[in-house]
Design a protein around this motif. Sequence first.
Motif, short mmCIF file in Angstrom:
data_model
loop_
_atom_site.label_atom_id
_atom_site.label_comp_id
_atom_site.label_asym_id
_atom_site.label_seq_id
_atom_site.Cartn_x
_atom_site.Cartn_y
_atom_site.Cartn_z
N ILE A 152 0.84 -1.21 0.00
CA ILE A 152 0.00 0.00 0.00
C ILE A 152 0.87 1.26 0.00
CG2 ILE A 152 -1.69 1.33 1.35
CD1 ILE A 152 -2.88 -1.36 2.24
N HIS A 153 1.95 1.22 0.82
CA HIS A 153 2.84 2.38 0.87
C HIS A 153 3.52 2.65 -0.46
CE1 HIS A 153 3.43 2.60 5.53
NE2 HIS A 153 2.24 2.98 5.14
N SER A 154 3.66 1.63 -1.30
CA SER A 154 4.33 1.83 -2.58
C SER A 154 3.60 2.85 -3.45
CB SER A 154 4.45 0.50 -3.33
OG SER A 154 3.18 0.06 -3.79
N PHE A 155 2.30 3.06 -3.22
CA PHE A 155 1.59 4.07 -4.01
C PHE A 155 0.92 5.16 -3.16
CE2 PHE A 155 -1.40 0.45 -3.60
CZ PHE A 155 -2.49 1.07 -3.01
N THR A 156 1.03 5.06 -1.82
CA THR A 156 0.45 6.13 -1.00
C THR A 156 1.52 7.01 -0.35
OG1 THR A 156 0.34 4.71 0.97
CG2 THR A 156 -1.63 4.80 -0.46
N GLU A 157 2.79 6.63 -0.45
CA GLU A 157 3.87 7.44 0.10
C GLU A 157 4.50 8.26 -1.04
OE1 GLU A 157 5.25 7.68 3.24
OE2 GLU A 157 3.64 6.47 4.11
N VAL A 158 4.39 9.58 -0.95
CA VAL A 158 4.97 10.46 -1.96
C VAL A 158 5.88 11.46 -1.24
CG1 VAL A 158 4.55 12.19 -3.74
CG2 VAL A 158 2.99 10.24 -3.48
N ASP A 159 7.14 11.51 -1.64
CA ASP A 159 8.10 12.43 -1.03
C ASP A 159 8.45 13.52 -2.05
OD1 ASP A 159 10.14 13.14 1.05
OD2 ASP A 159 11.45 12.79 -0.67
N TYR A 160 8.32 14.77 -1.62
CA TYR A 160 8.55 15.89 -2.54
C TYR A 160 9.96 15.89 -3.11
CZ TYR A 160 10.66 18.04 1.62
OH TYR A 160 11.44 18.29 2.72
N GLN A 161 10.93 15.48 -2.30
CA GLN A 161 12.30 15.42 -2.81
C GLN A 161 12.44 14.38 -3.91
OE1 GLN A 161 15.35 14.87 0.19
NE2 GLN A 161 16.86 14.21 -1.32
N GLY A 162 11.79 13.22 -3.70
CA GLY A 162 11.83 12.17 -4.72
C GLY A 162 11.18 12.60 -6.02
N VAL A 163 10.07 13.35 -5.90
CA VAL A 163 9.38 13.84 -7.09
C VAL A 163 10.29 14.80 -7.86
CG1 VAL A 163 7.41 15.21 -7.90
CG2 VAL A 163 7.10 13.54 -6.06
N TYR A 164 10.98 15.68 -7.13
CA TYR A 164 11.87 16.66 -7.76
C TYR A 164 13.05 15.96 -8.44
CZ TYR A 164 14.22 21.21 -8.27
OH TYR A 164 14.81 22.34 -8.77
N GLU A 165 13.63 14.99 -7.74
CA GLU A 165 14.77 14.27 -8.31
C GLU A 165 14.37 13.49 -9.57
OE1 GLU A 165 16.47 11.87 -5.26
OE2 GLU A 165 17.40 13.57 -4.23
N ARG A 166 13.15 12.98 -9.56
CA ARG A 166 12.70 12.26 -10.76
C ARG A 166 12.63 13.19 -11.96
NH1 ARG A 166 8.24 7.49 -11.01
NH2 ARG A 166 8.43 7.05 -13.25
N LEU A 167 12.16 14.41 -11.73
CA LEU A 167 12.11 15.40 -12.81
C LEU A 167 13.51 15.68 -13.34
CD1 LEU A 167 10.61 17.71 -14.41
CD2 LEU A 167 11.19 19.20 -12.49
N LEU A 168 14.48 15.81 -12.44
CA LEU A 168 15.84 16.15 -12.84
C LEU A 168 16.56 14.98 -13.53
CD1 LEU A 168 16.89 18.00 -9.54
CD2 LEU A 168 16.13 19.06 -11.67
N LYS A 169 16.26 13.75 -13.09
CA LYS A 169 16.96 12.57 -13.63
C LYS A 169 16.38 12.11 -14.96
CE LYS A 169 18.27 10.62 -9.14
NZ LYS A 169 17.96 9.57 -8.14
N ASP A 170 15.06 12.11 -15.06
CA ASP A 170 14.39 11.57 -16.25
C ASP A 170 14.31 12.66 -17.32
OD1 ASP A 170 12.71 10.44 -18.15
OD2 ASP A 170 11.38 9.54 -16.65
N ARG A 171 15.27 12.64 -18.23
CA ARG A 171 15.34 13.73 -19.21
C ARG A 171 14.20 13.65 -20.23
NH1 ARG A 171 20.60 15.43 -17.88
NH2 ARG A 171 20.46 15.17 -15.63
N ARG A 172 13.70 12.45 -20.49
CA ARG A 172 12.53 12.34 -21.38
C ARG A 172 11.31 12.99 -20.72
NH1 ARG A 172 11.22 6.57 -23.73
NH2 ARG A 172 9.60 7.89 -24.67
N LEU A 173 11.15 12.72 -19.44
CA LEU A 173 10.05 13.33 -18.69
C LEU A 173 10.20 14.85 -18.69
CD1 LEU A 173 7.60 13.27 -16.76
CD2 LEU A 173 9.22 12.94 -14.87
N PHE A 174 11.41 15.33 -18.41
CA PHE A 174 11.65 16.78 -18.37
C PHE A 174 11.33 17.41 -19.73
CE2 PHE A 174 14.03 20.68 -18.70
CZ PHE A 174 13.87 21.27 -17.46
N GLY A 175 11.78 16.76 -20.81
CA GLY A 175 11.52 17.28 -22.14
C GLY A 175 10.04 17.35 -22.45
N LYS A 176 9.32 16.33 -21.99
CA LYS A 176 7.87 16.30 -22.23
C LYS A 176 7.17 17.43 -21.48
CE LYS A 176 3.84 13.25 -21.78
NZ LYS A 176 3.37 11.90 -21.38
N LEU A 177 7.55 17.63 -20.22
CA LEU A 177 6.91 18.66 -19.41
C LEU A 177 7.31 20.07 -19.83
CD1 LEU A 177 7.22 17.02 -15.86
CD2 LEU A 177 5.27 16.98 -17.41
#
Length: 753
Positions: free
Chosen positions: A451-476
């Motif tokens: 359950i925690h795998s989809f109910t735990e969201v950390d703002y730092q993790g979300v930010y790092e994902r944006l910075l790491k995933d260049r395809r995601l960054f390009g899309k956004l």
Amino acid sequence: MQDDIKGQGNQEGGQAEEEQHYLSEVLDLVNQQMEEELKNAALSKEELIAFRKEMYEDTVHYSRDFARLTEMNQYLAVVKNQTEKYTHTARRVERYKKILGSPYFGRFDFQEEGYDQEKIYIGLYNVIDARTQDVRVYDWRAPISSIFYRYELGEARYQAPQGEIIGEVSLKRQYKIRHSQLKYFFDSNLRITDDALQEILGRNSSPTMRQIVETLQKEQDEIIRDRSNEVLIVQGVAGSGKTSIALHRIAYLMYEGFNSRLRSNNILIISPNDVFCQYISTVLPELGEENVLQATFDDLTGRVFPGRFRVETRDQQLELLLNRQNTPLGSRKEKNIMFKGSRSFLKILERLIYHYGHRLIQFEDVYYHGQLIESKQLIKSRFLNNKIGIPMTKQLKRIEKTLWERIHPLQKKRRAALTRLVAVNPEHLLEIKPYARLLALREAHALMEKIHSFTEVDYQGVYERLLKDRRLFGKLAQGLELPEGIEELLEGTLEDIAKGELSYEDSAALFYLKLRLEGEHYSDIRQVVIDEAQDYSPLQYQVFKLLFPNAHFTILGDVAQTIERTGDEAAYDQVKEIFACPHTLKLTLTKGYRSTFEISAFAQRIYGESRGGFPFERHGPEPEVKLAANLQEMTGKMLRDIAAFQEEGFETIAVIGKTFADCQEIYKKLHQKIKVSLVHPREGEMEKGVLIIPAYGAKGLEFDCALIHGADAQNYQSELDKRLLYIACTRALHRLQLYAVGEKSPFLRFSAH
């Protein structure tokens, strides 16, 4: 004096006697009231001491007996009330002492339609005759007092609680009363006269800001009394009194807020640095109000990221930017500041939050012991059906709670079944019971992890994902303007975060994500004043909007004093768009009152383009640019000028360096020769004497004399440097001197000196 002032001849004969008589009556009344309050204060103090003694003698000092604890709490409650009573009485005594020194500073004669003419005296506080209920002096914040600031002789109106009152003003008069003595008075037919301003502006500067109720101008009074706008934006030239207006506005809102229960802890000032916080801390007490909450953006980020990062402060950001100009590190820093503070980056973060909630959370079917509790489709549907806008983290936690509420009865059944199994096989009790407990724990732990795998969201993790995933960054980032070297900026940010470091500009981004995802806020803050508004990015304004959802905002700035980027008034349009309030007003203050005409004109020529403002015409010596062959010669010239200024009686003399690193070097040279203080923006204090302060840390402050150190071609050459030099020069009230080794800055080549 000017034509609109009758001069001091009106003090001869009957008028002078009449005014002296009125002053004597007011002083007698105030003295009587103060004597009564002094008696009350003495009595309250005696009662408080006696009650504390009784409490000490009649109660135990430590007990586990609930009845005795209740008795102690009752005593403490009474002591608290007595203490508050004494404190309030002591404050009233202090107020009366202030009134005695100068009970009023203005008067106008007003005749409301259908009524007799009244003489309205204006002072810092109300003075009311308790026997007759006559108002002998009106508080400057009272509705009728607005006439004094806004109208000439003739028709005038003001907004009273019962509606608009219209009448006729037949006289306006100003007074100088010091130490209960009437020094002089004069009539001003048009406005609060330039003569009164000349006297006040010609005084020496102070280590703390002063109140300005005696000389408020019409446009300033209109800002102070505005109650109809949720967001009030004020663009004002250097020295136009923006901060003073903001503090007087707070005092007015607290006066008017008696019925709405607006208290000091409901108001927050966002200040540029800690020195500035200390500098303005005496104004509200002078106006008879408690100090309100103050914070810098650094303070706010420190509270939201405690121990998680080493967060770069605003002054550290500027030091790096200024000291590393024209280097790869400086270039990257400048690009990072510009991009992370842009509307484009804010748009990317907004898209990230939407995309994360709709695409990146991997919901899963939830089973317990083989039974389907909820399908992933239904969980996602419930998550997206968020009509009231609950923040993502809270919404997910609500879903988690709902799932556990459905699982809990099944767990009870499972335990009951295991118990029955033990009862049926008592000979295997020792084997089965530990196994059953372990099995139940493992099942619960595995389900919790799922359950925690989809109910735990950390703002730092979300930010790092944006910075790491260049395809995601390009899309956004599609359709948005990005800086050159964006890959390098993203990689550099990731490296900093991995080391536990966070730049000032990235702290705003993480702050914003945290607020959007978790929804934290200060609901009890109802008025926010943002000073030096030009220093904040669109992302930071989004943070303010989220952090204080129940507040009205007063936003004051000067786009000419922007440091790290070119400022223009389009920035205020972005602010209006971010807050999106139906009642928003932008006003402009074009007249500067701080510096002499010569200093203002000099600073304007440095800026190189018109700011649409004009200085109050108070004259003084022309600023000088003094050239030296080396640092030693320049230091000698500064020391001689400092001695001359002190001889003239000037009390606050600022030696302004470009950066704090420069100021440290200046301090090493000067402190062996004269008494000087080094002022750090985060730790220093304003005081009388010779201060050494960086240009960016001097914003909002003012000094009798400003001595600009190192105003040469090597030190001040870029557009950023030009803006910093302009800020430094606009700090001076009476004297401005600039010193350069070799060739002076290209921004000073207009000067013949």
